[in-house]
Scaffold this motif. Sequence first.
Motif, short mmCIF file in Angstrom:
data_model
loop_
_atom_site.label_atom_id
_atom_site.label_comp_id
_atom_site.label_asym_id
_atom_site.label_seq_id
_atom_site.Cartn_x
_atom_site.Cartn_y
_atom_site.Cartn_z
N ARG A 197 0.82 -1.20 0.00
CA ARG A 197 0.00 0.00 0.00
C ARG A 197 0.87 1.26 0.00
O ARG A 197 0.53 2.26 -0.63
CB ARG A 197 -0.94 0.01 1.22
CG ARG A 197 -2.00 -1.08 1.28
CD ARG A 197 -2.95 -1.05 0.10
NE ARG A 197 -2.48 -1.87 -1.01
CZ ARG A 197 -2.58 -1.56 -2.29
NH1 ARG A 197 -3.12 -0.43 -2.67
NH2 ARG A 197 -2.12 -2.37 -3.21
N ALA A 200 2.22 1.80 -3.47
CA ALA A 200 1.17 2.31 -4.36
C ALA A 200 0.70 3.71 -3.96
O ALA A 200 -0.14 4.28 -4.65
CB ALA A 200 -0.01 1.35 -4.35
N GLN A 201 1.24 4.23 -2.85
CA GLN A 201 0.83 5.52 -2.30
C GLN A 201 -0.69 5.57 -2.10
O GLN A 201 -1.35 6.57 -2.40
CB GLN A 201 1.33 6.66 -3.18
CG GLN A 201 2.86 6.68 -3.29
CD GLN A 201 3.41 7.95 -3.89
OE1 GLN A 201 3.07 9.04 -3.44
NE2 GLN A 201 4.27 7.82 -4.88
N ASP A 202 -1.19 4.46 -1.58
CA ASP A 202 -2.62 4.30 -1.35
C ASP A 202 -2.95 4.72 0.09
O ASP A 202 -3.08 3.89 0.99
CB ASP A 202 -3.00 2.83 -1.58
CG ASP A 202 -4.48 2.56 -1.37
OD1 ASP A 202 -5.25 3.52 -1.15
OD2 ASP A 202 -4.87 1.37 -1.41
N ASP A 204 -5.72 6.03 1.30
CA ASP A 204 -7.03 5.57 1.74
C ASP A 204 -6.97 4.12 2.21
O ASP A 204 -7.59 3.75 3.22
CB ASP A 204 -8.06 5.73 0.63
CG ASP A 204 -8.42 7.19 0.37
OD1 ASP A 204 -8.17 8.03 1.26
OD2 ASP A 204 -8.94 7.48 -0.72
N GLY A 205 -6.27 3.29 1.47
CA GLY A 205 -6.13 1.89 1.86
C GLY A 205 -5.45 1.75 3.20
O GLY A 205 -5.86 0.95 4.05
#
Length: 261
Positions: A197, A200-202, A204-205
Amino acid sequence: MRHRMPVVFVSHGAPDALLNAPDAVDCWRELGQQVPQPTAILVVSAHWEARRPTLSLADIPETIHDFSGFPPALYRMQYRSPGAPALAERAASLLSAAGLIADLHPSRGLDHGAWAPHSVMYPHASIPVTQLSLVLNASAAAHVALGRALAPLRDEGVLIVASGAITHNFGWLDIHAQVEAAPLPQAQLFTDWVAARVAAQDVDGLLAYRSAPHGADAHPSEEHFMPFFVALGAANGDAPERFRPRFTYGALAMDAYIWRG
């Protein structure tokens, strides 16, 4: 022209990491060598929580030995860096400008989440340091907002260091685990999920980490993961790099991250 400073997250592990986690110590040393020399350091550790974000005005922060039952050598360790009261006041003003009321503590020292990695990253203890508290019972999103409010410090020569844990479940630990032992599968799965995560620079996740595989089990209480979210906010979209020291006690992930400006 001054370059933007990176943001660093370290998993500080158990208090005896300085004695028994050579991979983590090597990682902290490498981070200290890779980061440009800061003018001052703002560190946020899992071991200080307050009702509101609070910064230390200490001129010479005390080395706090906030643990018990460990080898005597740990209690003799001192990290006598100069304090950074001007940085504390500057950080408080940035938080205020973002609508986050901050308090100032006249004398709070550095707990082991702060001084243990710093004693390796900056062993000469010559760089001024102030510590920032977490906000008691505040959400991961609130800590991301805290980091984002502090991000301008990076353009002022300040290194933001967050010190916590990727996994922190005492029930998972094996105090007899050998350094070379394979980690507990649940701990490895969650640690790798976080890494994916982050890559992916996610954001929100990551904020929903308690719904991830073994996420809630990895953090029965949340304070050791909250510094990570402060770092994530201060990174403000910069590309991450993962460091992967061996797990300690079979289930304490010692991962570190650096987000470069």
